[in-house]
Write a protein that holds these residues in place. Structure first.
Motif, PDB file in Angstrom:
ATOM      1  N   ALA A  12       0.833  -1.210   0.000  1.00 44.26           N
ATOM      2  CA  ALA A  12       0.000   0.000   0.000  1.00 44.26           C
ATOM      3  C   ALA A  12       0.866   1.258   0.000  1.00 44.26           C
ATOM      4  N   LEU A  13       1.919   1.273   0.815  1.00 38.01           N
ATOM      5  CA  LEU A  13       2.805   2.436   0.851  1.00 38.01           C
ATOM      6  C   LEU A  13       3.527   2.628  -0.473  1.00 38.01           C
ATOM      7  N   SER A  14       3.915   1.548  -1.117  1.00 39.79           N
ATOM      8  CA  SER A  14       4.578   1.640  -2.421  1.00 39.79           C
ATOM      9  C   SER A  14       3.656   2.247  -3.466  1.00 39.79           C
ATOM     10  N   ILE A  15       2.409   1.830  -3.453  1.00 41.67           N
ATOM     11  CA  ILE A  15       1.433   2.373  -4.404  1.00 41.67           C
ATOM     12  C   ILE A  15       1.221   3.858  -4.154  1.00 41.67           C
ATOM     13  N   LEU A  16       1.081   4.233  -2.877  1.00 41.44           N
ATOM     14  CA  LEU A  16       0.892   5.643  -2.548  1.00 41.44           C
ATOM     15  C   LEU A  16       2.115   6.467  -2.936  1.00 41.44           C
ATOM     16  N   ALA A  17       3.304   5.936  -2.721  1.00 39.67           N
ATOM     17  CA  ALA A  17       4.528   6.654  -3.103  1.00 39.67           C
ATOM     18  C   ALA A  17       4.565   6.862  -4.606  1.00 39.67           C
ATOM     19  N   GLY A  18       4.161   5.863  -5.365  1.00 30.67           N
ATOM     20  CA  GLY A  18       4.120   5.985  -6.818  1.00 30.67           C
ATOM     21  C   GLY A  18       3.145   7.051  -7.264  1.00 30.67           C
ATOM     22  N   CYS A  19       1.977   7.088  -6.643  1.00 30.23           N
ATOM     23  CA  CYS A  19       0.993   8.119  -6.982  1.00 30.23           C
ATOM     24  C   CYS A  19       1.558   9.495  -6.675  1.00 30.23           C
ATOM     25  N   GLN A  20       2.217   9.627  -5.527  1.00 30.08           N
ATOM     26  CA  GLN A  20       2.793  10.910  -5.134  1.00 30.08           C
ATOM     27  C   GLN A  20       3.870  11.341  -6.115  1.00 30.08           C
ATOM     28  N   THR A  21       4.662  10.405  -6.589  1.00 32.07           N
ATOM     29  CA  THR A  21       5.718  10.722  -7.547  1.00 32.07           C
ATOM     30  C   THR A  21       5.128  11.391  -8.782  1.00 32.07           C
ATOM     31  N   PHE A  22       4.128  10.778  -9.380  1.00 29.00           N
ATOM     32  CA  PHE A  22       3.570  11.318 -10.612  1.00 29.00           C
ATOM     33  C   PHE A  22       2.719  12.562 -10.360  1.00 29.00           C
ATOM     34  N   GLU A  23       2.089  12.663  -9.185  1.00 28.34           N
ATOM     35  CA  GLU A  23       1.359  13.888  -8.848  1.00 28.34           C
ATOM     36  C   GLU A  23       2.324  15.062  -8.752  1.00 28.34           C
ATOM     37  N   ASN A  24       3.498  14.843  -8.141  1.00 27.86           N
ATOM     38  CA  ASN A  24       4.492  15.917  -8.041  1.00 27.86           C
ATOM     39  C   ASN A  24       4.976  16.348  -9.415  1.00 27.86           C
ATOM     40  N   ILE A  25       5.206  15.390 -10.300  1.00 30.56           N
ATOM     41  CA  ILE A  25       5.667  15.732 -11.647  1.00 30.56           C
ATOM     42  C   ILE A  25       4.570  16.482 -12.398  1.00 30.56           C
ATOM     43  N   ASP A  26       3.350  15.992 -12.342  1.00 31.99           N
ATOM     44  CA  ASP A  26       2.235  16.667 -13.017  1.00 31.99           C
ATOM     45  C   ASP A  26       2.095  18.109 -12.536  1.00 31.99           C
ATOM     46  N   ALA A  27       2.038  18.288 -11.224  1.00 31.04           N
ATOM     47  CA  ALA A  27       1.853  19.628 -10.658  1.00 31.04           C
ATOM     48  C   ALA A  27       3.057  20.521 -10.941  1.00 31.04           C
ATOM     49  N   GLY A  28       4.253  19.970 -10.775  1.00 27.08           N
ATOM     50  CA  GLY A  28       5.455  20.766 -10.983  1.00 27.08           C
ATOM     51  C   GLY A  28       5.632  21.223 -12.419  1.00 27.08           C
ATOM     52  N   LEU A  29       5.396  20.318 -13.363  1.00 27.56           N
ATOM     53  CA  LEU A  29       5.525  20.701 -14.770  1.00 27.56           C
ATOM     54  C   LEU A  29       4.416  21.663 -15.182  1.00 27.56           C
ATOM     55  N   SER A  30       3.202  21.443 -14.676  1.00 30.17           N
ATOM     56  CA  SER A  30       2.098  22.366 -14.994  1.00 30.17           C
ATOM     57  C   SER A  30       2.409  23.776 -14.505  1.00 30.17           C
ATOM     58  N   SER A  31       3.054  23.874 -13.335  1.00 29.38           N
ATOM     59  CA  SER A  31       3.358  25.201 -12.783  1.00 29.38           C
ATOM     60  C   SER A  31       4.416  25.939 -13.605  1.00 29.38           C
ATOM     61  N   LEU A  32       5.173  25.226 -14.430  1.00 37.38           N
ATOM     62  CA  LEU A  32       6.192  25.868 -15.260  1.00 37.38           C
ATOM     63  C   LEU A  32       5.613  26.493 -16.529  1.00 37.38           C
ATOM     64  N   ARG A  33       4.446  26.022 -16.957  1.00 42.17           N
ATOM     65  CA  ARG A  33       3.862  26.547 -18.198  1.00 42.17           C
ATOM     66  C   ARG A  33       3.578  28.036 -18.064  1.00 42.17           C
ATOM     67  N   GLY A  34       3.928  28.781 -19.108  1.00 42.37           N
ATOM     68  CA  GLY A  34       3.728  30.226 -19.107  1.00 42.37           C
ATOM     69  C   GLY A  34       4.898  30.996 -18.513  1.00 42.37           C
ATOM     70  N   GLN A  35       5.892  30.298 -17.998  1.00 48.66           N
ATOM     71  CA  GLN A  35       7.072  30.944 -17.426  1.00 48.66           C
ATOM     72  C   GLN A  35       8.223  30.919 -18.438  1.00 48.66           C
ATOM     73  N   PRO A  36       9.227  31.769 -18.240  1.00 47.94           N
ATOM     74  CA  PRO A  36      10.410  31.707 -19.104  1.00 47.94           C
ATOM     75  C   PRO A  36      11.087  30.340 -18.947  1.00 47.94           C
ATOM     76  N   TYR A  37      11.705  29.862 -20.006  1.00 46.49           N
ATOM     77  CA  TYR A  37      12.297  28.526 -19.969  1.00 46.49           C
ATOM     78  C   TYR A  37      13.371  28.384 -18.893  1.00 46.49           C
TER      79      TYR A  37
END
Length: 138
Positions: A12-37
């Motif tokens: 269960a912890l492994s599954i949750l860690a995996g979800c957190q990994t991709f949630e962080n990437i999704d949120a982090g990359l989305s926050s970069l859109r519209g910013q200078p490279y």
């Protein structure tokens, strides 16, 4: 029974860690859109590659770790000698392989602003980037 509970908790912890990994990437990359490279450089470091596709600059970060390891195996069998069962246990090894990989692309328009981001990979490869893209605690 306690062992089954522990194994279940680890899964269960492994599954949750995996979800957190991709949630962080999704949120982090989305926050970069519209910013200078350069904002992507500030978070991810310098890219591994840069290319131009359809008049857009594409910055790419990537990692790959491929390998193998040996694990012990155990096999139980029963042989019959003169009609009597003899229980036999044999020990051997098996080779397991892994392929941890991740690729992040940041697409930049002529204005120098990040227009689009995408990634592809698995937890083992993307975990490093997820830590970099994790939302900062306030």
């Amino acid at each position: 029974m306690k062992m089954h509970t522990r194994v279940g908790a680890v899964i269960a912890l492994s599954i949750l860690a995996g979800c957190q990994t991709f949630e962080n990437i999704d949120a982090g990359l989305s926050s970069l859109r519209g910013q200078p490279y350069q904002a992507a450089f500030n978070v991810l470091g310098f890219p591994d590659a840069e290319s131009t596709i359809a008049d857009k600059r594409v910055f790419t970060w990537g990692s790959r770790n491929v390998g193998s390891y040996t694990v012990p195996t155990f096999n139980s069998s029963t042989a019959y000698v003169n009609g009597r069962p003899i229980h036999i246990q044999t020990q051997g090894t098996a080779t397991q392989t892994y392929d941890y990989h991740c690729r992040i692309d940041v697409i930049v328009g002529s204005s120098g602003m990040i227009e689009y981001t995408k990634y592809d990979g698995n937890i083992g490869g993307c975990e490093r980037y997820a830590r970099l893209l994790r939302p900062k605690s306030q």
